[in-house]
Design a protein around this motif. Structure first.
Motif, PDB file in Angstrom:
ATOM      1  N   MET A  47     -20.272   8.396   5.682  1.00  0.00           N
ATOM      2  CA  MET A  47     -19.459   9.149   6.637  1.00  0.00           C
ATOM      3  C   MET A  47     -20.176   9.189   7.977  1.00  0.00           C
ATOM      4  O   MET A  47     -21.402   9.334   8.029  1.00  0.00           O
ATOM      5  N   ILE A  48     -19.426   9.082   9.049  1.00  0.00           N
ATOM      6  CA  ILE A  48     -19.973   9.300  10.377  1.00  0.00           C
ATOM      7  C   ILE A  48     -19.088  10.316  11.089  1.00  0.00           C
ATOM      8  O   ILE A  48     -17.929  10.509  10.734  1.00  0.00           O
ATOM      9  N   GLY A  49     -19.669  10.967  12.093  1.00  0.00           N
ATOM     10  CA  GLY A  49     -18.931  12.005  12.798  1.00  0.00           C
ATOM     11  C   GLY A  49     -19.091  13.375  12.164  1.00  0.00           C
ATOM     12  O   GLY A  49     -18.239  14.253  12.334  1.00  0.00           O
ATOM     13  N   LEU A  50     -20.188  13.569  11.436  1.00  0.00           N
ATOM     14  CA  LEU A  50     -20.473  14.869  10.825  1.00  0.00           C
ATOM     15  C   LEU A  50     -20.941  15.865  11.881  1.00  0.00           C
ATOM     16  O   LEU A  50     -21.415  15.481  12.956  1.00  0.00           O
ATOM     17  N   PRO A  51     -20.859  17.162  11.588  1.00  0.00           N
ATOM     18  CA  PRO A  51     -21.505  18.135  12.465  1.00  0.00           C
ATOM     19  C   PRO A  51     -22.999  17.814  12.591  1.00  0.00           C
ATOM     20  O   PRO A  51     -23.630  17.400  11.609  1.00  0.00           O
ATOM     21  N   TYR A  52     -23.537  17.933  13.798  1.00  0.00           N
ATOM     22  CA  TYR A  52     -24.941  17.656  14.127  1.00  0.00           C
ATOM     23  C   TYR A  52     -25.248  16.156  14.187  1.00  0.00           C
ATOM     24  O   TYR A  52     -26.403  15.769  14.255  1.00  0.00           O
ATOM     25  N   GLU A  53     -24.225  15.319  14.163  1.00  0.00           N
ATOM     26  CA  GLU A  53     -24.429  13.878  14.235  1.00  0.00           C
ATOM     27  C   GLU A  53     -24.853  13.466  15.636  1.00  0.00           C
ATOM     28  O   GLU A  53     -24.535  14.118  16.632  1.00  0.00           O
ATOM     29  N   SER A  54     -25.591  12.359  15.728  1.00  0.00           N
ATOM     30  CA  SER A  54     -25.974  11.761  17.003  1.00  0.00           C
ATOM     31  C   SER A  54     -26.083  10.256  16.794  1.00  0.00           C
ATOM     32  O   SER A  54     -25.978   9.766  15.662  1.00  0.00           O
ATOM     33  N   ARG A  55     -26.316   9.524  17.860  1.00  0.00           N
ATOM     34  CA  ARG A  55     -26.484   8.071  17.702  1.00  0.00           C
ATOM     35  C   ARG A  55     -27.683   7.783  16.798  1.00  0.00           C
ATOM     36  O   ARG A  55     -27.663   6.837  16.008  1.00  0.00           O
ATOM     37  N   GLN A  56     -28.719   8.599  16.913  1.00  0.00           N
ATOM     38  CA  GLN A  56     -29.898   8.408  16.069  1.00  0.00           C
ATOM     39  C   GLN A  56     -29.549   8.553  14.582  1.00  0.00           C
ATOM     40  O   GLN A  56     -29.970   7.737  13.757  1.00  0.00           O
TER      41      GLN A  56
END
Length: 199
Positions: A47-56
């Motif tokens: 999954m991508i786009g989670l809370p606290y997500e960043s490019r890193q």
């Protein structure tokens, strides 16, 4: 035989503290290696786009899949399912307003992120998702070209098409879904450089 594993995120803090998963990165990688050694194919759900997500953290998810040697990775945008802990976190952090959001019909995540990602526009996150598989499957030498292909201009589009062509020839057409070790990285890099050199 195929084993599907829910990696969800390559960032250990997100995975353990936010998603409440118990497995650490080494355990996940070791499980995939054991499967491979036993002749079992592996698939991963990310999954991508989670809370606290960043490019890193997005790249940490790429890195986890690369280390594990996953043969069939899949990726979707996180879906804010009402009543879940993550749904509550997104609201509490001011990332998601259920009263003022577009209707989400696709529980596989839809075609765009549902909350803002630190340091990235929605378009940049979408471009990253489209390139997730080639980041996972192509050798690291291609990374700077994949990143450049995320820019939606003439060069970016040409690079993306060339990288997809390489991915299809040297990954999709192989029996194990991994980079063909007999392929010449240098020759393919030269092809990509020709496109860059036309600019």
């Amino acid at each position: 035989i195929n084993v599907s594993m829910g990696y969800e995120s390559g960032n250990e803090d997100l995975r353990t503290m936010v998603l409440r998963r118990k497995e650490n990165t080494d355990q996940i990688v070791q499980a995939a290696i054991l499967c491979k050694n036993a002749g079992v194919r592996t698939s991963s759900y990310n999954m991508i786009g989670l809370p606290y997500e960043s490019r890193q953290t997005l790249f940490q998810t790429v890195e986890l899949n690369k280390k594990a040697g996953v043969q069939d990775p899949s990726v979707n945008f996180w879906y804010p399912l009402e009543g879940t802990e993550l749904w509550k976190i997104a609201i509490e952090e001011g990332l998601y307003d259920p009263e003022n959001c577009e209707e989400v019909n696709n529980r596989e995540g839809g075609d765009k992120p549902h909350i803002p990602i630190e340091g990235m526009t929605s378009e940049e996150v979408i471009a990253f998702k489209k390139r997730f598989h080639i980041y996972v499957k192509l050798p690291y030498e291609f990374f700077k070209y994949i990143k450049r292909s995320e820019i939606d201009d003439e060069l970016g589009q040409a690079l993306f098409l060339k990288l997809l062509d390489i991915y299809e020839k040297q990954v999709l057409l192989t029996d194990d879904g991994l980079w063909n070790q007999e392929a010449s990285i240098e020759d393919y890099l030269a092809e990509v450089e020709k496109i860059v050199g036309r600019e």
